[in-house]
Design a protein around this motif. Structure first.
Motif, PDB file in Angstrom:
ATOM      1  N   ALA A  50     -10.368  -4.837  -2.957  1.00 21.67           N
ATOM      2  CA  ALA A  50      -9.626  -3.611  -2.662  1.00 21.67           C
ATOM      3  C   ALA A  50      -9.281  -2.974  -4.001  1.00 21.67           C
ATOM      4  CB  ALA A  50      -8.359  -3.911  -1.876  1.00 21.67           C
ATOM      5  N   VAL A  51      -9.540  -1.658  -4.127  1.00 27.66           N
ATOM      6  CA  VAL A  51      -9.346  -0.996  -5.417  1.00 27.66           C
ATOM      7  C   VAL A  51      -8.726   0.378  -5.200  1.00 27.66           C
ATOM      8  CG1 VAL A  51     -11.697  -0.052  -5.400  1.00 27.66           C
ATOM      9  CG2 VAL A  51     -10.509  -0.338  -7.579  1.00 27.66           C
ATOM     10  N   GLY A  52      -7.895   0.804  -6.165  1.00 18.06           N
ATOM     11  CA  GLY A  52      -7.322   2.141  -6.095  1.00 18.06           C
ATOM     12  C   GLY A  52      -5.887   2.173  -6.566  1.00 18.06           C
ATOM     13  N   ASP A  53      -5.274   3.357  -6.416  1.00 18.54           N
ATOM     14  CA  ASP A  53      -3.853   3.464  -6.749  1.00 18.54           C
ATOM     15  C   ASP A  53      -2.968   3.212  -5.532  1.00 18.54           C
ATOM     16  OD1 ASP A  53      -4.042   5.826  -5.241  1.00 18.54           O
ATOM     17  OD2 ASP A  53      -4.191   7.096  -7.013  1.00 18.54           O
ATOM     18  N   PHE A  54      -3.576   3.192  -4.352  1.00  8.90           N
ATOM     19  CA  PHE A  54      -2.914   2.859  -3.088  1.00  8.90           C
ATOM     20  C   PHE A  54      -1.714   3.762  -2.794  1.00  8.90           C
ATOM     21  CE2 PHE A  54      -5.127  -0.956  -4.543  1.00  8.90           C
ATOM     22  CZ  PHE A  54      -5.960  -1.178  -3.450  1.00  8.90           C
ATOM     23  N   ASP A  55      -1.875   5.036  -3.183  1.00 10.27           N
ATOM     24  CA  ASP A  55      -0.814   5.989  -2.882  1.00 10.27           C
ATOM     25  C   ASP A  55      -0.940   6.548  -1.461  1.00 10.27           C
ATOM     26  OD1 ASP A  55      -3.049   7.571  -3.219  1.00 10.27           O
ATOM     27  OD2 ASP A  55      -2.092   9.015  -4.568  1.00 10.27           O
ATOM     28  N   SER A  56      -1.989   6.136  -0.744  1.00  5.26           N
ATOM     29  CA  SER A  56      -2.182   6.614   0.626  1.00  5.26           C
ATOM     30  C   SER A  56      -1.754   5.587   1.667  1.00  5.26           C
ATOM     31  CB  SER A  56      -3.665   6.970   0.854  1.00  5.26           C
ATOM     32  OG  SER A  56      -4.058   8.020   0.008  1.00  5.26           O
ATOM     33  N   VAL A  57      -1.153   4.489   1.208  1.00  2.37           N
ATOM     34  CA  VAL A  57      -0.659   3.466   2.132  1.00  2.37           C
ATOM     35  C   VAL A  57       0.814   3.210   1.861  1.00  2.37           C
ATOM     36  CG1 VAL A  57      -2.923   2.353   2.362  1.00  2.37           C
ATOM     37  CG2 VAL A  57      -1.344   1.554   0.592  1.00  2.37           C
ATOM     38  N   THR A  58       1.494   2.649   2.845  1.00  2.00           N
ATOM     39  CA  THR A  58       2.902   2.300   2.663  1.00  2.00           C
ATOM     40  C   THR A  58       3.019   1.021   1.848  1.00  2.00           C
ATOM     41  OG1 THR A  58       3.000   0.938   4.658  1.00  2.00           O
ATOM     42  CG2 THR A  58       3.397   3.320   4.925  1.00  2.00           C
ATOM     43  N   GLU A  59       4.213   0.728   1.412  1.00  6.33           N
ATOM     44  CA  GLU A  59       4.445  -0.506   0.656  1.00  6.33           C
ATOM     45  C   GLU A  59       4.101  -1.729   1.510  1.00  6.33           C
ATOM     46  OE1 GLU A  59       8.149  -2.748  -1.681  1.00  6.33           O
ATOM     47  OE2 GLU A  59       8.255  -0.606  -1.219  1.00  6.33           O
TER      48      GLU A  59
END
Length: 215
Positions: A50-59
Motif C-alpha cells: 500500500a503506497v501514498g499519502d493516504f489523505d483520502s482515507v480516515t485514520e
C-alpha cells in the motif's frame, strides 16, 4: 530489482466497484494506491504493498490498511511531488514484471485521468506492457506493431499521443488503413471494429493510444 511475478495490478482511487475485483487473477501482485488499498481490503484482498499519502482515507481506515497490507509505504502529502498513482506506478516499474495494469485510473477528475494515461509513456520507455482498465475501456500505448485482441470490447479507437504517428497499417479491421498518418486533433481513428477475435496495428514512428471500448 525484486521479481514480483508476471502481472502487477495497481488499484488507485478513481472509479472502482465490484467489476474491478474480477480483474484479479491468481498470482497477481497487488499494489493499492491510497484509497485503492482500502478498496482491496474491503473486498477481501490483501495488498502486497500500500503506497501514498493516504489523505483520502480516515485514520481508522489507514490503521486497517497498515495492519492488513504486507507492506505500507506512507509519505507526507505536502512533501511529495507525484500523485499517489504515479508513486505506485514507479514502484511497479522497479519490479521485474511483464505487465502492469492500472485499475481505477479513470474517474471524475479529468486532470488525474489524463495524467494517468500519460503514465503509459513511462512503461513504453521501459518496454513493459502497461494498460489502464475500467469497466468500459482498456487503454494501451504502442510505438511498434501490436496485436489487438477483441475480448469483451466492441470498438477500437486509435489516437496519436505524439504530434504525428506514421506508417499506420491495420490488419483485420472493418475500416482499413494503409501507411496512414494520424495527427493530433484528428478523429480519423475513432470507433473502428475488429472483423475477428484479433487484429494487428502496424506503425512506424510516434506513440499511438489504442483504446478498446464498449457502450
Amino acid at each position: 530489482m525484486r521479481k514480483m511475478g508476471k502481472r502487477i495490478l495497481i488499484f488507485t482511487g478513481g472509479s472502482l466497484s465490484d467489476w474491478a475485483v474480477e480483474e484479479i487473477q491468481d498470482g497477481d501482485f497487488l499494489i493499492g494506491a491510497d484509497r485503492g488499498a482500502h478498496f482491496l481490503i474491503q473486498h477481501g484482498k490483501v495488498p502486497h504493498v500500500a503506497v501514498g499519502d493516504f489523505d483520502s482515507v480516515t485514520e481508522e481506515e489507514f490503521g486497517r490498511i497498515q495492519r492488513t497490507s504486507l507492506e505500507t509505504i506512507s509519505c507526507d502529502a505536502l512533501e511529495k511531488d507525484l500523485t499517489d498513482t504515479e508513486l505506485a506506478f514507479d514502484l511497479a516499474l522497479s519490479y521485474d514484471a511483464e505487465e502492469i495494469v492500472i485499475i481505477g485510473a479513470l474517474g471524475t477528475r479529468f486532470d488525474h485521468s489524463l495524467a494517468n494515461v500519460h503514465l503509459l509513456v513511462k512503461g513504453l520507455a521501459k518496454h513493459v506492457l502497461c494498460k489502464i482498465v475500467d469497466q468500459k475501456n482498456e487503454i494501451l500505448l504502442a510505438d511498434r506493431p501490436m496485436q489487438i485482441v477483441k475480448g469483451k470490447y466492441s470498438h477500437v479507437s486509435l489516437l496519436p499521443l505524439t504530434p504525428q504517428v506514421t506508417g499506420i497499417t491495420l490488419e483485420g479491421f472493418q475500416y482499413p488503413l494503409t501507411n496512414a498518418v494520424l495527427t493530433l486533433g484528428q478523429s480519423l481513428g475513432i470507433s473502428n471494429r475488429l472483423l475477428d477475435e484479433s487484429g494487428i496495428v502496424h506503425l512506424e514512428t510516434g506513440q499511438l493510444l489504442i483504446i478498446k471500448s464498449r457502450d
